[in-house]
Design a protein around this motif. Structure first.
Motif, PDB file in Angstrom:
ATOM      1  N   TYR A 178       0.828  -1.210   0.000  1.00 62.03           N
ATOM      2  CA  TYR A 178       0.000   0.000   0.000  1.00 62.03           C
ATOM      3  C   TYR A 178       0.863   1.261   0.000  1.00 62.03           C
ATOM      4  O   TYR A 178       0.673   2.167  -0.812  1.00 62.03           O
ATOM      5  CB  TYR A 178      -0.910  -0.027   1.221  1.00 62.03           C
ATOM      6  N   SER A 179       1.809   1.311   0.917  1.00 61.32           N
ATOM      7  CA  SER A 179       2.629   2.516   1.058  1.00 61.32           C
ATOM      8  C   SER A 179       3.555   2.724  -0.138  1.00 61.32           C
ATOM      9  O   SER A 179       3.831   3.855  -0.527  1.00 61.32           O
ATOM     10  CB  SER A 179       3.441   2.457   2.345  1.00 61.32           C
ATOM     11  N   ASP A 236      -7.792   0.144  -3.240  1.00 60.55           N
ATOM     12  CA  ASP A 236      -7.578   0.423  -1.821  1.00 60.55           C
ATOM     13  C   ASP A 236      -6.969   1.787  -1.561  1.00 60.55           C
ATOM     14  O   ASP A 236      -7.046   2.317  -0.452  1.00 60.55           O
ATOM     15  CB  ASP A 236      -6.703  -0.669  -1.199  1.00 60.55           C
ATOM     16  N   ILE A 237      -6.383   2.385  -2.583  1.00 61.64           N
ATOM     17  CA  ILE A 237      -5.627   3.617  -2.366  1.00 61.64           C
ATOM     18  C   ILE A 237      -6.316   4.859  -2.921  1.00 61.64           C
ATOM     19  O   ILE A 237      -5.881   5.978  -2.661  1.00 61.64           O
ATOM     20  CB  ILE A 237      -4.211   3.451  -2.979  1.00 61.64           C
ATOM     21  N   GLN A 238      -7.391   4.662  -3.667  1.00 66.61           N
ATOM     22  CA  GLN A 238      -8.090   5.804  -4.272  1.00 66.61           C
ATOM     23  C   GLN A 238      -8.523   6.821  -3.224  1.00 66.61           C
ATOM     24  O   GLN A 238      -8.494   8.035  -3.460  1.00 66.61           O
ATOM     25  CB  GLN A 238      -9.306   5.312  -5.054  1.00 66.61           C
ATOM     26  N   LYS A 239      -8.909   6.343  -2.040  1.00 65.16           N
ATOM     27  CA  LYS A 239      -9.390   7.256  -0.985  1.00 65.16           C
ATOM     28  C   LYS A 239      -8.329   8.252  -0.537  1.00 65.16           C
ATOM     29  O   LYS A 239      -8.655   9.321  -0.011  1.00 65.16           O
ATOM     30  CB  LYS A 239      -9.887   6.458   0.218  1.00 65.16           C
ATOM     31  N   ASP A 240      -7.059   7.915  -0.737  1.00 64.80           N
ATOM     32  CA  ASP A 240      -5.979   8.834  -0.363  1.00 64.80           C
ATOM     33  C   ASP A 240      -5.731   9.895  -1.433  1.00 64.80           C
ATOM     34  O   ASP A 240      -4.956  10.823  -1.208  1.00 64.80           O
ATOM     35  CB  ASP A 240      -4.686   8.056  -0.117  1.00 64.80           C
ATOM     36  N   ALA A 273       4.784   5.727  -5.116  1.00 66.36           N
ATOM     37  CA  ALA A 273       4.953   5.772  -6.564  1.00 66.36           C
ATOM     38  C   ALA A 273       4.012   6.782  -7.204  1.00 66.36           C
ATOM     39  O   ALA A 273       4.404   7.529  -8.118  1.00 66.36           O
ATOM     40  CB  ALA A 273       4.724   4.383  -7.156  1.00 66.36           C
ATOM     41  N   ILE A 274       2.766   6.818  -6.731  1.00 68.35           N
ATOM     42  CA  ILE A 274       1.797   7.765  -7.284  1.00 68.35           C
ATOM     43  C   ILE A 274       2.196   9.200  -6.955  1.00 68.35           C
ATOM     44  O   ILE A 274       2.159  10.081  -7.816  1.00 68.35           O
ATOM     45  CB  ILE A 274       0.390   7.465  -6.735  1.00 68.35           C
TER      46      ILE A 274
END
Length: 219
Positions: A28-29, A66-70, A34-35
């Motif tokens: 996840y991290s 899972d990461i879209q919310k960030d 990377a994004i």
């Protein structure tokens, strides 16, 4: 609470072997890093797995889920084997088993490779017959003559016996968090806050005093 790759990256190595708690947020991290780096610098990433089957079906659709919310104001999308951020090509999904077919494909904007689950923890899956050489060949294809392409090898705490440690003659001390050997570093990550929370959970109580707890929670 969750893992962050920034500390291991601060050691200025090329190959980073990160071994830690199952569910501790390693993948996840690293995706988040990377994004963020793409948004800041425009530099792309490669998400590497061992086999093409690891990118099929539901697994294929979960990369950004899972990461879209960030990133509430950022458009994250996967098209085939490519990852897009705000409609711009940001990364590639590549299986190592077919990576040698990519020899003629240039990746001039890629400066990071995330190799997820580089240590196998299932008897149903096997390492490639010449895996480390295959990886090095692929790395050469991506990096060419550049010295800025960093690799994050991610694994749950299964075993330090694997083809990569054998090939590079790495014998890390499990009692030390960071074990640096030239341009290679091995990190043993143990999140005490994560362990405390998992132990307090109902599932943690079920697996208390079992070998699975030693692996999944205690690292």
């Amino acid at each position: 609470m969750w893992y962050s790759p920034h500390e291991v990256l601060s050691h200025n190595c090329l190959f980073h072997f990160i071994i830690g708690n199952r569910g501790g947020g390693k993948t996840y991290s690293c995706k988040k890093w990377a994004i963020k780096d793409f948004l800041k610098t425009g530099k792309q990433f490669i998400y590497l797995r061992r086999y093409s089957t690891e990118f099929k079906g539901k697994k294929k659709k979960k990369f950004f889920d899972d990461i879209q919310k960030d990133f509430p104001d950022i458009k994250l999308e996967q098209k085939g084997m490519e990852y897009y951020v705000n409609d711009k090509l940001a990364g590639y999904a590549i299986p190592l088993s077919t990576a040698l077919m990519e020899k003629s494909v240039p990746y001039p904007e890629v400066n990071k490779i995330i190799f997820d689950e580089f240590v196998i923890d299932s008897k149903l899956v096997h390492y490639l017959s010449n895996e480390v050489i295959d990886f090095l060949e692929f790395y050469e294809t991506v990096a060419r003559k550049r010295n800025d392409v960093r690799v994050l090898f991610l694994s749950n705490a299964v075993s330090v016996v694997n083809p990569y440690f054998t090939y590079f003659n790495l014998k890390p001390d499990g009692k030390k968090r960071f074990n640096k050997n030239g341009h290679i570093i091995v990190e043993f990550y143990k999140n005490e806050e994560f362990i405390k929370e998992k132990n307090a959970s109902r599932f943690g109580q079920i697996i208390d005093a079992t070998r699975y707890r030693d692996y999944a929670i205690e690292n």
